[in-house]
Design a protein around this motif. Sequence first.
Motif, short mmCIF file in Angstrom:
data_model
loop_
_atom_site.label_atom_id
_atom_site.label_comp_id
_atom_site.label_asym_id
_atom_site.label_seq_id
_atom_site.Cartn_x
_atom_site.Cartn_y
_atom_site.Cartn_z
N GLY A 8 0.77 -1.24 0.00
CA GLY A 8 0.00 0.00 0.00
C GLY A 8 0.80 1.29 0.00
N ASP A 36 -3.93 -5.91 -0.14
CA ASP A 36 -5.02 -4.98 0.18
C ASP A 36 -5.15 -3.91 -0.92
OD1 ASP A 36 -6.89 -3.24 1.45
OD2 ASP A 36 -6.24 -3.86 3.42
N ALA A 37 -4.94 -2.63 -0.61
CA ALA A 37 -5.09 -1.57 -1.61
C ALA A 37 -4.15 -1.75 -2.80
CB ALA A 37 -4.86 -0.21 -0.96
N TRP A 41 -4.89 -1.24 -6.81
CA TRP A 41 -3.97 -0.42 -7.61
C TRP A 41 -3.55 -1.17 -8.87
CZ3 TRP A 41 1.19 -0.77 -9.14
CH2 TRP A 41 1.79 0.42 -9.60
N THR A 58 -8.67 -1.68 4.10
CA THR A 58 -8.49 -0.42 3.38
C THR A 58 -9.46 -0.29 2.21
OG1 THR A 58 -6.14 -0.53 3.89
CG2 THR A 58 -6.79 1.04 2.21
N ILE A 59 -9.63 -1.34 1.44
CA ILE A 59 -10.48 -1.23 0.24
C ILE A 59 -11.93 -1.59 0.53
CG2 ILE A 59 -8.52 -1.65 -1.30
CD1 ILE A 59 -9.59 -4.47 -1.81
N GLY A 63 -14.30 -2.88 -2.65
CA GLY A 63 -13.03 -3.22 -3.29
C GLY A 63 -12.88 -4.71 -3.49
N GLU B 223 -6.72 4.18 -2.31
CA GLU B 223 -6.31 3.29 -3.39
C GLU B 223 -4.81 3.43 -3.65
OE1 GLU B 223 -6.17 2.96 -8.02
OE2 GLU B 223 -7.65 4.37 -7.25
#
Lengths: 232, 232
Positions: A8, A36-37, A41, A58-59, A63, B223
């Motif tokens: 991240g 995660d994020a 990405w 996070t997402i 997400g 993100e």
Amino acid sequence: MLVFIVSGGEKEAGSFAELLAEYSDENDKPYVIGVDAGALWLVRHQFPCDLAVGDFDTIGEAGVALLEAQGIPLLRAEAEKAETDTEMALDWALLNGARSIVIEGGIGSRFDHSLSNVSLIYRCLRHGVPCVLQNPWNRVRLIGPGKTRLKTRWPYVSLIPFSEVVRGITLDGFYYPLREEDLSWGYGRGVSNEPLRSDVSITVQSGYLLVIESRDPKSRDPEHGDPVHQDP
Amino acid sequence: MLVFIVSGGEKEAGSFAELLAEYSDENDKPYVIGVDAGALWLVRHQFPCDLAVGDFDTIGEAGVALLEAQGIPLLRAEAEKAETDTEMALDWALLNGARSIVIEGGIGSRFDHSLSNVSLIYRCLRHGVPCVLQNPWNRVRLIGPGKTRLKTRWPYVSLIPFSEVVRGITLDGFYYPLREEDLSWGYGRGVSNEPLRSDVSITVQSGYLLVIESRDPKSRDPEHGDPVHQDP
């Protein structure tokens, strides 16, 4: 198998595309894990993502649904776990035969996470698996005793002792020479050395040494942040 | 004497003003050292700057002239020196009777500089001078054996072993408990613990432990970077 772990922290699509192309050429196709994020990405920048790992706090569920819609396998953890998300991805990579690991976006605003990722490089070294931790301005390796050859295109190469004392360091191809000298915690002597050519070497007698290739962010305001240099 | 060393890494005028007020109130007036671009940052934000230190390659002759016009004493070094600019400032502080040191802006884009500054904290600890390294999202301390009480208002407190093994860690006032347990290089178990109250303690039997108070940058795109949490 070369494994990219995309975390991240800070990253740039352009330099990641170059890196992916560079490694895909030399080896076979790398296996890409989004953390995660980091997984989102990868998808948003149309990079491959072979596995998504983390607690996904996070997402969030939106997400996660997006990743599932792309057909990406998920390795999902509880939010209250002993290891970090990046560590989960590393565990998976080490258990599944990774022979080399790159942690992209492993350095960012959360300095505790960045430092924890440095510690993960040590685990890889103990497993005999080379590991590089990077973001757009820094590439971090850990080396032990012996001679390490390094191909570099970065303007600075800093040497920072990971062990309390790193003994008998000899450099070849650097502007500031070292010849069987020691570096210790508490002193910044090894910072901002400059490679004189693209092919340099570092020999260590005992201890673990962090080798950090770095550059100054070009867009950075010199009054506000780091010095501005041109990347040669 | 409390010494603030203001370096070239990330910082915010608002939080530095608060910090300065907080410490000026508790102790006497702190002594403020600006390091290269950090000195110019102090002047431009109308903070006091009692001494400017460095090779000044970042701010150049125009910047140096500006500092001189303000009547700020300069401690100027050659560009090709063994120590970093921040280390020069630290040497000055230790030689001139600092009893406590805060390195503001000691964490930034250049990860090698940030790590080198962590190493400087170790030197302070060995001199018996407490030292804190910080930027707007992180506050880093190093503790040795014994019980350390910590007042904190940060959402996360991460524990990262500086020594290879830190033995017998006991926490009081944290969400994730530890009771006479060890933390070692290679594992992220101590990352992102959460203080349950403003007054916590950490007891260590042997080894050196990094204690990092941190928060996620609020404006960060989830993100792109770290998770976004609210700072309680």
